[in-house]
Design an enzyme around this catalytic site. Structure first.
Site, short mmCIF file in Angstrom:
data_model
loop_
_atom_site.label_atom_id
_atom_site.label_comp_id
_atom_site.label_asym_id
_atom_site.label_seq_id
_atom_site.Cartn_x
_atom_site.Cartn_y
_atom_site.Cartn_z
N HIS A 20 -88.47 -85.47 10.98
CA HIS A 20 -87.90 -84.28 12.17
C HIS A 20 -86.88 -83.57 11.13
O HIS A 20 -86.65 -82.30 11.99
CB HIS A 20 -87.54 -85.19 13.44
CG HIS A 20 -85.64 -85.08 13.21
ND1 HIS A 20 -85.79 -87.03 12.26
CD2 HIS A 20 -84.43 -84.93 13.57
CE1 HIS A 20 -84.40 -86.66 12.25
NE2 HIS A 20 -83.58 -85.77 12.58
C1 UD1 Z 1 -80.09 -82.40 15.62
C2 UD1 Z 1 -79.01 -82.39 14.24
C3 UD1 Z 1 -79.75 -83.21 13.42
C4 UD1 Z 1 -80.08 -84.93 14.43
C5 UD1 Z 1 -80.84 -84.53 15.19
C6 UD1 Z 1 -81.09 -85.87 15.84
C7 UD1 Z 1 -78.17 -80.17 14.10
C8 UD1 Z 1 -77.93 -79.27 13.31
N1 UD1 Z 1 -79.08 -81.52 13.86
O1 UD1 Z 1 -81.75 -81.85 15.00
O2 UD1 Z 1 -78.89 -83.47 12.89
O3 UD1 Z 1 -80.85 -85.59 13.21
O4 UD1 Z 1 -80.72 -84.20 16.23
O5 UD1 Z 1 -82.49 -86.51 16.33
O6 UD1 Z 1 -77.15 -80.38 15.38
N2 UD1 Z 1 -85.46 -80.21 21.23
C9 UD1 Z 1 -86.02 -80.49 22.45
N3 UD1 Z 1 -85.64 -81.44 23.51
C10 UD1 Z 1 -84.50 -81.70 23.16
C11 UD1 Z 1 -83.49 -81.00 22.31
C12 UD1 Z 1 -83.94 -80.05 20.79
O7 UD1 Z 1 -87.51 -80.63 22.65
O8 UD1 Z 1 -83.66 -82.43 24.11
C13 UD1 Z 1 -86.30 -79.25 20.91
C14 UD1 Z 1 -85.89 -77.61 21.22
O9 UD1 Z 1 -87.16 -76.99 20.66
C15 UD1 Z 1 -85.10 -77.67 19.97
C16 UD1 Z 1 -85.48 -78.44 18.63
O10 UD1 Z 1 -85.79 -78.97 19.09
O11 UD1 Z 1 -84.93 -76.10 19.45
C17 UD1 Z 1 -84.20 -78.56 17.81
O12 UD1 Z 1 -83.74 -78.75 18.37
P1 UD1 Z 1 -81.78 -78.95 17.84
O13 UD1 Z 1 -80.88 -79.88 18.67
O14 UD1 Z 1 -81.67 -77.85 17.36
O15 UD1 Z 1 -82.40 -80.02 16.31
P2 UD1 Z 1 -82.45 -81.15 16.19
O16 UD1 Z 1 -83.44 -81.15 15.61
O17 UD1 Z 1 -82.79 -82.39 16.89
N1 UDP Z 2 -85.04 -93.25 17.49
C1 UDP Z 2 -85.08 -93.73 18.48
N2 UDP Z 2 -86.68 -93.34 19.63
C2 UDP Z 2 -88.09 -93.39 18.51
C3 UDP Z 2 -87.13 -92.51 17.41
C4 UDP Z 2 -85.57 -92.88 16.65
O1 UDP Z 2 -84.77 -94.44 19.74
O2 UDP Z 2 -88.82 -92.47 18.81
C5 UDP Z 2 -83.32 -93.95 17.31
C6 UDP Z 2 -83.46 -94.94 16.09
O3 UDP Z 2 -83.35 -96.17 16.36
C7 UDP Z 2 -82.19 -94.45 15.40
C8 UDP Z 2 -82.09 -93.21 15.88
O4 UDP Z 2 -83.31 -92.62 16.84
O5 UDP Z 2 -81.26 -95.22 16.20
C9 UDP Z 2 -82.55 -92.45 14.89
O6 UDP Z 2 -82.03 -91.26 15.35
P1 UDP Z 2 -82.52 -89.07 14.93
O7 UDP Z 2 -83.45 -89.99 13.53
O8 UDP Z 2 -83.22 -88.50 15.48
O9 UDP Z 2 -81.29 -88.44 13.73
P2 UDP Z 2 -81.06 -88.98 13.25
O10 UDP Z 2 -80.61 -90.38 12.00
O11 UDP Z 2 -81.73 -88.50 11.48
O12 UDP Z 2 -79.42 -87.64 12.47
#
Ligand code: UD1
Ligand code: UDP
Length: 384
Positions: free
Chosen positions: A208
């Protein structure tokens, strides 16, 4: 007006999961706590499902900031978190990890001269291209309390001249979460049946990170490498797709190889079960690198660096990058290496150490009032 002793500012899936043990430890000790949800994650599968499953009280304050360009998102969070903190006047603002919500919460607390506590401090990828690297560095340098998951994270903070008195090695709160929920997950999750999987006969994939999925070539290369390995060992790959990656698959018109089964993001219990039962996990997630190491499942990281080097040092993780040949090599190197390593992330008592350090135990009204004056919280340097 309700006065909260502590406020937890969070906004994304991993922050909810890793903050939960500290919130629940506050409840056990009778410490007043409020969760301020920035609304960075809002889809039910990335948000609400975790509050319910982890037994967290619903957030009484959701700022509903949502998805926006980074500056706009962080700025709006900062403004709204500040407003809430002015209303509630907590003693301490907790933030966890390295997201935009983490940065906004830390900055808001710091601007108001409220104590800021950073859970999972001291991690560095040394890659300034990652937005998370900037976030974690800034929060570490403004926080009053830095709770590190490992000794090496604490050493990094010392190298950056952060005063020793602010640093406490606690272990990672994700170990607390796995201890608390791991057994229940095995009992409650039927994910293997639902997805028709046999233990040890599938691999798990998560991807992601913006640097991987927002770049078409890189995303395709990563999927191609995982597909090649899956065909080589004749197993299916289960890929619970983060909405960011789902969107990019559609935008780029990527045809996902047949070996890779796309499923919706899973709840924590289902995901823990798959991590535990998988033959191998491919990931670009920080949290997944830690959890596989804790659970004893070999991991291949689809990045060129990691801020969790301990997982590599103990032999649980291999940094492969995104080229197909390197992914296949790393798969071969890690396959079969189940759980033969020392777990580096602590003993599952990180939340207790965090609250012991802040001396927030059994806060009666008068004690809370007394400690409201900045500087009266007790700092210790417990290490283990
Ligand atoms: C964010 C964090 C990342 C973390 C991740 C965990 C930042 C810069 N990034 O990345 O460090 O690893 O969360 O999962 O803070 N979207 C949805 N539903 C949601 C949220 C997001 O559809 O509930 C979609 C939207 O299209 C959005 C995209 O995902 O534009 C990215 O969401 P965003 O929160 O900006 O960043 P993440 O990739 O989730
Ligand atoms: N996780 C979850 N369901 C999923 C994928 C991840 O519950 O389908 C949990 C996983 O166990 C871990 C956390 O989400 O605790 C990791 O989040 P993510 O990979 O979104 O973010 P990152 O750790 O890279 O910031």
């Amino acid at each position: 007006m309700v006065e909260y002793s502590v406020s937890f500012v969070l906004g994304t899936r991993p922050e909810i999961i890793k903050t939960a043990p500290v919130v629940l430890e506050c409840a056990r000790r009778g410490v007043q706590a409020e969760i301020i949800h920035t609304g960075q994650h809002y889809s039910e599968r990335l948000d609400e499902v975790f509050f319910e499953q982890l037994g967290l009280p619903p957030s009484s304050c959701n700022l509903q900031v949502g998805s926006k360009p980074h500056g706009e998102q962080t700025g709006e969070m900062l403004r709204k978190v500040e407003q809430r903190l002015l209303e509630t006047e907590p003693e301490v603002v907790f933030v966890q990890g390295d997201t935009n919500s983490t940065l906004a919460g830390g900055l808001a607390g710091s601007k108001l001269d409220t104590e800021v506590a950073h859970i999972e401090a001291g991690l560095r990828s040394f890659d300034r291209e990652m937005p998370e690297e900037t976030n974690r560095i800034l929060v570490d340098h403004l926080a009053d309390y830095l709770f590190t998951p490992t000794e090496s994270a604490a050493a990094e903070l010392r190298r950056e001249n952060i005063p020793e008195s602010r640093i406490t090695v606690t272990g990672n709160t994700v170990v607390d979460a796995i201890e608390r929920y791991g057994k229940v997950a095995v009992i409650e999750s039927d994910v293997l049946d639902r997805l028709d999987l046999e233990s040890g006969e599938f691999c798990l994939l998560t991807a992601h990170r913006s640097e991987n999925v927002d770049d078409r070539k890189r995303f395709q290369s990563l999927l191609g490498g995982v597909d090649r390995y899956a065909r080589r060992i004749d197993v299916d790959i289960i890929y619970p797709v983060h909405p960011r990656a789902r969107k990019q698959i559609e935008v780029f018109g990527i045809t996902v190889p047949e070996t890779i089964r796309l499923v919706e993001p899973l709840d924590f219990f289902d995901f823990l079960c798959l991590e535990n039962e998988a033959r191998l996990v491919f990931t670009d997630s920080g949290g997944v690198q830690e959890e596989t190491c804790i659970l004893g499942t070999p991991c291949v990281t689809l990045r060129y660096n990691t801020e969790r080097p301990e997982t590599v040092h103990v032999g649980a993780n291999c940094i492969a990058g995104v080229s197909p040949s390197e992914i296949v090599l790393a798969g071969e190197q890690m396959d079969g290496k189940r759980g033969n390593w020392e777990m580096p992330f602590g003993d599952g008592r990180a939340s207790e150490r965090i609250l012991d350090t802040l001396a927030l135990e059994d806060a009666s009204a008068s004690e809370v009032e007394g400690r409201h004056r900045r500087g009266q919280l007790v700092s210790s340097e417990k290490q283990y």
